[in-house]
Design a protein around this motif. Structure first.
Motif, PDB file in Angstrom:
ATOM      1  N   PRO A 464       0.827  -1.213   0.000  1.00 29.35           N
ATOM      2  CA  PRO A 464       0.000   0.000   0.000  1.00 29.35           C
ATOM      3  C   PRO A 464       0.860   1.261   0.000  1.00 29.35           C
ATOM      4  N   ASN A 465       0.372   2.306  -0.632  1.00 27.38           N
ATOM      5  CA  ASN A 465       0.997   3.636  -0.651  1.00 27.38           C
ATOM      6  C   ASN A 465       2.302   3.710  -1.428  1.00 27.38           C
ATOM      7  N   HIS A 466       2.629   2.657  -2.183  1.00 27.18           N
ATOM      8  CA  HIS A 466       3.790   2.741  -3.072  1.00 27.18           C
ATOM      9  C   HIS A 466       3.300   3.272  -4.411  1.00 27.18           C
ATOM     10  N   PRO A 467       4.083   4.168  -5.083  1.00 25.35           N
ATOM     11  CA  PRO A 467       3.627   4.692  -6.378  1.00 25.35           C
ATOM     12  C   PRO A 467       3.287   3.603  -7.390  1.00 25.35           C
ATOM     13  N   ASN A 468       3.966   2.461  -7.309  1.00 26.61           N
ATOM     14  CA  ASN A 468       3.743   1.381  -8.267  1.00 26.61           C
ATOM     15  C   ASN A 468       2.885   0.262  -7.690  1.00 26.61           C
ATOM     16  N   SER A 469       2.118   0.545  -6.659  1.00 24.18           N
ATOM     17  CA  SER A 469       1.253  -0.490  -6.087  1.00 24.18           C
ATOM     18  C   SER A 469       0.076  -0.753  -7.028  1.00 24.18           C
ATOM     19  N   LEU A 470      -0.413  -1.975  -6.995  1.00 25.47           N
ATOM     20  CA  LEU A 470      -1.531  -2.371  -7.843  1.00 25.47           C
ATOM     21  C   LEU A 470      -2.764  -1.543  -7.524  1.00 25.47           C
ATOM     22  N   ALA A 471      -3.448  -1.137  -8.571  1.00 26.06           N
ATOM     23  CA  ALA A 471      -4.730  -0.441  -8.435  1.00 26.06           C
ATOM     24  C   ALA A 471      -5.547  -0.726  -9.684  1.00 26.06           C
ATOM     25  N   PRO A 472      -6.860  -0.534  -9.615  1.00 25.11           N
ATOM     26  CA  PRO A 472      -7.694  -0.788 -10.797  1.00 25.11           C
ATOM     27  C   PRO A 472      -7.311   0.107 -11.981  1.00 25.11           C
ATOM     28  N   SER A 473      -7.352  -0.466 -13.170  1.00 27.43           N
ATOM     29  CA  SER A 473      -7.122   0.274 -14.422  1.00 27.43           C
ATOM     30  C   SER A 473      -5.809   1.052 -14.393  1.00 27.43           C
ATOM     31  N   LYS A 474      -4.747   0.372 -14.002  1.00 27.22           N
ATOM     32  CA  LYS A 474      -3.437   1.013 -13.847  1.00 27.22           C
ATOM     33  C   LYS A 474      -2.383   0.222 -14.608  1.00 27.22           C
ATOM     34  N   ARG A 475      -1.392   0.932 -15.148  1.00 26.94           N
ATOM     35  CA  ARG A 475      -0.275   0.287 -15.830  1.00 26.94           C
ATOM     36  C   ARG A 475       0.864   0.044 -14.834  1.00 26.94           C
ATOM     37  N   PRO A 476       1.549  -1.113 -14.937  1.00 32.30           N
ATOM     38  CA  PRO A 476       2.634  -1.426 -14.006  1.00 32.30           C
ATOM     39  C   PRO A 476       3.968  -0.846 -14.468  1.00 32.30           C
ATOM     40  N   TYR A 477       4.966  -0.906 -13.584  1.00 30.01           N
ATOM     41  CA  TYR A 477       6.359  -0.662 -13.960  1.00 30.01           C
ATOM     42  C   TYR A 477       6.656  -1.576 -15.140  1.00 30.01           C
ATOM     43  N   HIS A 478       7.161  -0.990 -16.216  1.00 25.47           N
ATOM     44  CA  HIS A 478       7.380  -1.747 -17.443  1.00 25.47           C
ATOM     45  C   HIS A 478       8.860  -1.785 -17.774  1.00 25.47           C
ATOM     46  N   THR A 479       9.368  -2.976 -18.087  1.00 25.99           N
ATOM     47  CA  THR A 479      10.796  -3.102 -18.379  1.00 25.99           C
ATOM     48  C   THR A 479      11.141  -2.776 -19.823  1.00 25.99           C
ATOM     49  N   ILE A 480      10.183  -2.922 -20.761  1.00 25.02           N
ATOM     50  CA  ILE A 480      10.558  -2.822 -22.172  1.00 25.02           C
ATOM     51  C   ILE A 480      10.703  -1.360 -22.600  1.00 25.02           C
ATOM     52  N   ILE A 481      11.826  -1.067 -23.287  1.00 18.27           N
ATOM     53  CA  ILE A 481      12.136   0.313 -23.639  1.00 18.27           C
ATOM     54  C   ILE A 481      12.818   0.412 -25.002  1.00 18.27           C
ATOM     55  N   PRO A 482      12.261   1.191 -25.921  1.00 21.11           N
ATOM     56  CA  PRO A 482      12.953   1.481 -27.171  1.00 21.11           C
ATOM     57  C   PRO A 482      13.826   2.726 -26.993  1.00 21.11           C
ATOM     58  N   ALA A 483      14.833   2.895 -27.846  1.00 16.87           N
ATOM     59  CA  ALA A 483      15.702   4.069 -27.740  1.00 16.87           C
ATOM     60  C   ALA A 483      16.070   4.593 -29.124  1.00 16.87           C
ATOM     61  N   LEU A 484      16.360   5.879 -29.170  1.00 18.37           N
ATOM     62  CA  LEU A 484      16.848   6.544 -30.372  1.00 18.37           C
ATOM     63  C   LEU A 484      17.944   7.530 -29.968  1.00 18.37           C
ATOM     64  N   LEU A 485      18.862   7.805 -30.878  1.00 14.00           N
ATOM     65  CA  LEU A 485      19.860   8.853 -30.687  1.00 14.00           C
ATOM     66  C   LEU A 485      19.743   9.844 -31.826  1.00 14.00           C
ATOM     67  N   THR A 486      19.806  11.127 -31.514  1.00 10.42           N
ATOM     68  CA  THR A 486      19.913  12.151 -32.542  1.00 10.42           C
ATOM     69  C   THR A 486      21.178  12.959 -32.285  1.00 10.42           C
ATOM     70  N   ASN A 487      21.704  13.573 -33.317  1.00 13.69           N
ATOM     71  CA  ASN A 487      22.851  14.462 -33.164  1.00 13.69           C
ATOM     72  C   ASN A 487      22.364  15.759 -32.529  1.00 13.69           C
TER      73      ASN A 487
END
Length: 612
Positions: A464-487
């Motif tokens: 309880p009271n953690h920013p990433n705690s389970l709640a209805p209709s909520k997205r979890p901490y997600h590991t997958i990440i795309p990246a780009l580099l620009t000059n």
């Protein structure tokens, strides 16, 4: 392996990279695809040949990967992407992750799992409560609608993958190994396991994973794709497919409903603002000639201007990579670490600096990364130079941290996935990642669907009271990440890249980027180089989160020196090296007004970089 099985391999198990090999950088001016499965890449190449752009081809590749590598990805999972528009130089981000159900309250799930008051608890990855709404189907359609060429229909884009699934296709080596390893869990998780396994009377329950070179078909997945192609998102999130998803979860005590799927259909994939950090560390311009990709005469060095690293914002963990690079840069600016020379690559001193920078960044991530629609995530403050310089003060150049760093507080300033990179002849680029989380996700197969549902809800906290705690209709901490580099000086595309693999992902982003920028590795060398991984939950025996896994190939004297500094080191060999992720990388430069793409693909996977 039974001797009567037709396969290109003998009965003895092959060794992973048991002989030295090398790959050249692949170059092209007509676009490029770098991904972990050759047949999936071919799906995308067909779309490029038909006049589609990078976004069109990316969705074709994503579908092809679902067919050829279902252990790691699929339409039953989530996706994120970053798209670089060559005409406007604008980078757009799209969050294709699903939410928990409206009835998935913290109290209800804790009660159902039997977690006592006062105990933290967690959602087991094989629990139905780890299943969140699959976002990939909507994400594929929205990618084509928002970023596609407009020349091809969804049916045309999905046809190459549909044909693979219907006609059958031979399995690659690494994919076969993952498939075979996950077969037992798949049989345990779902009564519909036969949809994704190979019939064999000598195997447990009469089914097993396919062996390398064997043909396998998935007509149910082809049917699912045809429905999505003809009916759009509605064909997936309503009707028979939606009913099959909900029945599969509710039969196991899950709380997802048809209304949850309909809500995702109506909301669509969320456009979000990407986050970035301009990195100017490890400046070699004073003593190195200008070059790109390890050879002279290929454009202007990024050293004089820096590069801007773009990541997807939370609920993804891309911010960890930005923070770690910022801390690393602050250490260099303060003189706590040197400007490393080429011979310092993967030295104990260099590894220590990067490892500790990542440890500090993960300390913040464990607290702050959550669904920003449910709690404030101070992304801008977390990547500010002032805050990162302050966090860099935690660094000890002589000794490994003896504890997991707690998060700081910038508030006062107001382990399976597929990743692939695609570019096209017009200069556009897309960084695309699609995952069901752990191997085969939850293992739950909706009847007659040909795919598994993800277990991404395992990323929630049950505190309880953690920013990433389970709640209805909520997205979890997600590991997958795309990246780009620009000059940084002109906003042109520098690289499209990523490294898949759970919590390895931001660590891989940092290591591959520094390989390119600090050590001037070409795209293939940057991916080939041995890596490290800190605190791998996927590896047995790492209960304290402080273990540093070093890949075979890092010198023994470096291993011993790291241990002397207080790091708990384990060396990883053979097929277990998949722990270090499987990356893809496409670099860009312009010569005589023509964009040249230079690509590499991770040797830890089955794939390669393919010219358009």
């Amino acid at each position: 392996m039974p001797l009567n099985v037709k396969s290109i391999y003998l009965a003895t198990e092959p060794q992973f990279q048991h002989f030295p090999s090398r790959r050249s950088v692949v170059h092209s001016t007509e676009g490029m695809i770098a991904c972990s499965q050759p047949l999936a890449a071919r799906c995308g190449l067909k779309i490029l040949d038909m006049g589609g752009n990078a976004a069109d081809a990316a969705v074709a590749v994503a579908a092809g990967l679902n067919v050829t590598e279902p252990t790691s990805t699929g339409i039953g999972g989530d996706m994120f992407c970053l798209f670089f528009d060559a005409k406007t130089k604008k980078i757009s981000a799209m969050n294709g992750s699903g939410r928990s159900g409206a009835k998935c309250s913290l109290e209800a799930v804790r009660k159902d799992l039997g977690i006592k008051d006062g105990d933290a608890g967690e959602i087991p990855l094989d629990s139905v409560h780890a299943v969140t709404i699959p976002g990939a189907a909507a994400g594929w359609v929205d990618t084509v609608e928002r970023f596609g060429s407009g020349k091809l229909s969804m049916e045309q884009i999905l046809t190459p993958a549909i044909e693979l699934a219907e006609r059958g296709y031979p399995i690659s080596e690494v994919s076969s190994r993952m498939w075979t390893a996950g077969a037992k869990a798949l049989q345990k998780a779902s009564p519909n396991y036969a949809e994704l396994l190979k019939a064999d009377p000598s195997a447990p329950n009469g089914y097993r994973g396919p062996y390398p070179g064997e043909l396998i078909k998935n007509p149910n997945l082809a049917r699912t794709f045809r429905t999505l192609a003809k009916e759009g998102k509605k064909g997936f999130y309503t009707g028979p497919m939606a009913e099959s998803i909900i029945k599969a979860t509710q039969d196991r005590g899950g709380f997802l409903t048809l209304d949850d799927l309909k809500a995702h259909l109506e909301a669509g994939t969320e456009p979000v603002e990407p986050i970035s950090y301009v990195f100017k560390g490890q400046d070699y311009s004073k003593n190195h000639a200008d070059f790109v990709d390890g050879a002279s005469g290929q454009g202007t060095s990024e050293d004089k201007h820096g590069v801007e690293i773009w990541e997807h914002p939370p609920n993804g963990q891309g911010i960890v990579a930005l923070m770690a690079l910022g801390i690393f840069e602050a250490l260099e600016e303060s003189g706590k670490i040197p400007t490393f020379k080429p011979e310092d690559h993967n030295s104990a001193e260099y590894l220590h600096a990067v490892i500790e920078s990542l440890r500090i960044a993960f300390g913040d991530a464990a607290w702050f990364i959550s669904d920003p629609s449910h709690s404030r995530v101070p992304s801008a403050e977390l990547v500010s130079k002032a805050y990162l310089a302050e966090r860099a003060k935690l660094y000890n150049p002589l000794k490994a941290s003896d504890k997991i760093h707690d998060h700081g507080s910038p508030a006062h300033n107001p382990s399976d996935t597929v990743y692939f990179a695609v570019t096209d002849r017009h200069g556009n680029g897309i960084s695309f990642i699609n995952s069901t989380f752990h191997s085969f996700g939850s293992g739950i197969i909706p009847k007659n669907s040909g795919f598994t549902l993800q277990n991404r809800g395992g990323g929630f906290r049950l505190t309880p009271n953690h920013p990433n705690s389970l709640a209805p209709s909520k997205r979890p901490y997600h590991t997958i990440i795309p990246a780009l580099l620009t000059n940084a000086h002109d906003g042109t595309l520098h690289s499209v890249y990523g490294v898949m693999g759970g919590f390895m992902q931001p660590q891989g982003h940092v290591q591959v980027l520094l390989n390119m920028l600090a050590f001037k590795h070409n795209p293939q060398q940057a991916l080939d180089a041995p890596r490290f991984l800190i605190g791998a939950e996927e590896m047995p025996g790492d209960g304290n989160g402080r273990t540093v896994f070093l890949e075979e190939g890092i010198k023994e004297e470096v291993v011993e020196k790291m241990r002397a500094m207080g790091h708990e080191v384990k060396v990883v060999k053979g097929y277990d090296r998949a722990l270090f992720g499987r990356g893809q990388l496409i670099r860009c430069h312009v010569e005589d007004g023509t964009v040249v793409y230079s690509g590499g693909s991770d040797p830890r996977g089955d794939g390669a970089a393919y010219p358009g």
